[in-house]
Write a protein that holds these residues in place. Sequence first.
Motif, short mmCIF file in Angstrom:
data_model
loop_
_atom_site.label_atom_id
_atom_site.label_comp_id
_atom_site.label_asym_id
_atom_site.label_seq_id
_atom_site.Cartn_x
_atom_site.Cartn_y
_atom_site.Cartn_z
N GLY A 4 3.61 -4.36 -16.32
CA GLY A 4 2.63 -3.44 -16.55
C GLY A 4 2.63 -2.44 -15.39
O GLY A 4 2.20 -1.11 -15.65
N ARG A 5 3.53 -2.48 -14.52
CA ARG A 5 3.66 -1.51 -13.30
C ARG A 5 4.98 -0.57 -13.65
O ARG A 5 5.96 -0.96 -14.00
N THR A 6 4.77 0.72 -13.48
CA THR A 6 5.97 1.61 -13.83
C THR A 6 6.02 2.48 -12.62
O THR A 6 5.01 3.20 -12.15
N PHE A 7 7.23 2.71 -12.31
CA PHE A 7 7.71 3.61 -11.18
C PHE A 7 8.56 4.97 -11.51
O PHE A 7 9.62 4.47 -12.15
N LEU A 8 8.01 5.89 -11.45
CA LEU A 8 8.65 7.32 -12.02
C LEU A 8 9.45 7.89 -11.02
O LEU A 8 8.64 8.54 -9.96
N ILE A 9 10.74 8.10 -10.94
CA ILE A 9 11.37 8.62 -9.92
C ILE A 9 11.74 10.06 -10.35
O ILE A 9 12.80 10.09 -11.34
N GLY A 10 11.80 11.12 -9.48
CA GLY A 10 11.93 12.55 -9.98
C GLY A 10 13.68 12.85 -9.74
O GLY A 10 13.70 13.96 -10.00
N GLY A 11 14.43 11.74 -9.27
CA GLY A 11 15.81 12.12 -9.24
C GLY A 11 15.87 12.36 -7.61
O GLY A 11 14.94 11.94 -6.85
N GLY A 12 17.31 12.46 -7.01
CA GLY A 12 17.64 12.73 -5.87
C GLY A 12 18.35 11.75 -5.17
O GLY A 12 17.86 10.30 -5.30
N TRP A 13 19.30 11.95 -4.20
CA TRP A 13 19.97 10.99 -3.67
C TRP A 13 19.97 11.21 -2.19
O TRP A 13 21.19 11.02 -1.57
N ASP A 14 18.87 11.41 -1.64
CA ASP A 14 18.82 11.77 -0.18
C ASP A 14 18.73 10.38 0.43
O ASP A 14 17.78 9.56 0.14
N ALA A 118 11.16 0.91 -13.60
CA ALA A 118 11.38 2.09 -12.74
C ALA A 118 12.51 3.03 -13.55
O ALA A 118 13.30 2.24 -14.11
N GLY A 119 11.93 4.12 -13.47
CA GLY A 119 13.03 5.26 -14.20
C GLY A 119 13.31 6.26 -13.31
O GLY A 119 12.60 7.01 -12.71
N PHE A 120 14.83 6.40 -13.25
CA PHE A 120 15.27 7.50 -12.33
C PHE A 120 15.48 8.59 -13.06
O PHE A 120 16.44 8.62 -13.90
N SER A 121 15.00 9.86 -12.80
CA SER A 121 15.29 11.13 -13.76
C SER A 121 15.13 10.76 -15.26
O SER A 121 14.01 10.65 -15.62
N ALA A 122 16.09 10.95 -16.07
CA ALA A 122 16.14 10.59 -17.28
C ALA A 122 15.31 9.22 -17.64
O ALA A 122 14.58 9.27 -18.61
N GLY A 123 15.43 8.31 -16.96
CA GLY A 123 14.68 7.22 -17.11
C GLY A 123 13.40 7.29 -16.87
O GLY A 123 12.42 6.46 -17.53
N ALA A 124 12.90 7.97 -16.15
CA ALA A 124 11.40 8.49 -15.73
C ALA A 124 11.00 9.46 -17.15
O ALA A 124 9.78 8.97 -17.44
N ALA A 125 11.79 10.25 -17.48
CA ALA A 125 11.17 11.19 -18.77
C ALA A 125 11.28 10.35 -19.88
O ALA A 125 9.98 10.65 -20.73
N VAL A 126 12.01 9.43 -20.25
CA VAL A 126 11.93 8.68 -21.34
C VAL A 126 10.65 7.50 -21.46
O VAL A 126 10.37 6.98 -22.57
N ALA A 127 10.28 7.37 -20.30
CA ALA A 127 9.30 6.38 -20.11
C ALA A 127 7.67 6.88 -20.81
O ALA A 127 7.05 5.99 -21.00
N ALA A 128 7.69 7.88 -20.91
CA ALA A 128 6.49 8.60 -21.28
C ALA A 128 6.28 8.29 -22.91
O ALA A 128 7.30 7.93 -23.74
N LEU A 129 5.07 8.39 -23.36
CA LEU A 129 4.60 8.26 -24.83
C LEU A 129 5.44 9.60 -25.67
O LEU A 129 6.22 9.26 -26.71
N HIS A 130 5.35 10.82 -24.97
CA HIS A 130 5.91 11.87 -25.56
C HIS A 130 6.87 12.13 -24.44
O HIS A 130 6.67 12.97 -23.43
N ALA A 131 8.27 12.20 -24.79
CA ALA A 131 9.39 12.41 -23.89
C ALA A 131 9.66 13.76 -23.87
O ALA A 131 10.29 14.27 -25.04
N VAL A 132 9.68 14.56 -22.76
CA VAL A 132 10.43 15.79 -22.90
C VAL A 132 11.96 15.63 -22.42
O VAL A 132 12.32 15.13 -21.27
N VAL A 133 12.85 15.75 -23.19
CA VAL A 133 14.13 15.43 -23.10
C VAL A 133 14.96 16.61 -22.76
O VAL A 133 16.25 16.33 -22.53
N GLY A 134 14.48 17.72 -22.65
CA GLY A 134 15.40 18.83 -22.16
C GLY A 134 15.06 20.33 -23.16
O GLY A 134 14.12 20.35 -23.65
#
Length: 243
Positions: A4-14, A118-134
């Motif tokens: 039930g825990r979801t981690f949304l990562i906005g991208g980035g490789w720092d 956990a979703g990184f970038s695209a993986g975060a976007a598709v985790a939503a009920l309504h996915a903003v794909v681009g």
Amino acid sequence: MGGGRTFLIGGGWDATAARAVYEPFLRAATGPRIGCLVLDEGDGREQFGRYDAVLRKVADCAPVPLLVPLGGEFDPGDVQGLDGLLVCGGLTPAYQEAFAGCPGRLGPVLAEIGVPYAGFSAGAAVAALHAVVGGWLDDGVPVCHEDTAEDLEEVEVRAGLGLVPFAVDVHAAQWGTLPRLITAVTRHGLRHGVAIDENTVVEVGADGRARVSGLGRAHSVRPSADGSVLVRSFRAGEFVPAG
């Protein structure tokens, strides 16, 4: 713990942000086996290697490659035997298509076996009920740079996994995608959207509370009664109001 825990990562490789970005997810995992789902466009092994190296630097874990060929579909049953699932970055519409059979199915499977997502970038976007794909246009008018469009023209919203109740966009400050999320909320009648900066995480618990961590901010977008939107930004340690 974990389910039930979801981690949304906005991208980035720092590299200096790796611990802040991945450690909360890896702590939530129930063991060392972390499935890394990569959409394989011919360089899947190479892409998996990037995540494998970062995860191993952050924690004592054993990343497992889950390579889905372009045009293929992911089977939710493949999470059996894993202790955590990381859905990686790439072409967001293609990731959404790879999960075509998963909306409404993956979340219950993860919860049943106690595996965090956990979703990184695209993986975060598709985790939503309504996915903003681009997309980068709103009825032909540019709202963000064409380079962020994910091979789409008009801003597009598709069915997502439904792991979180709000829409998600990523690389917010770095790519200037907040206006795209605003467009998605207003054009598609969405109740809430969150745009996440790179090297930033929004952790959503089973209770729906969304906590920000990492180096940047999360930007909440909600429609107003007068047809405009209310935008609020939240920094590390703050909670984005649910709903």
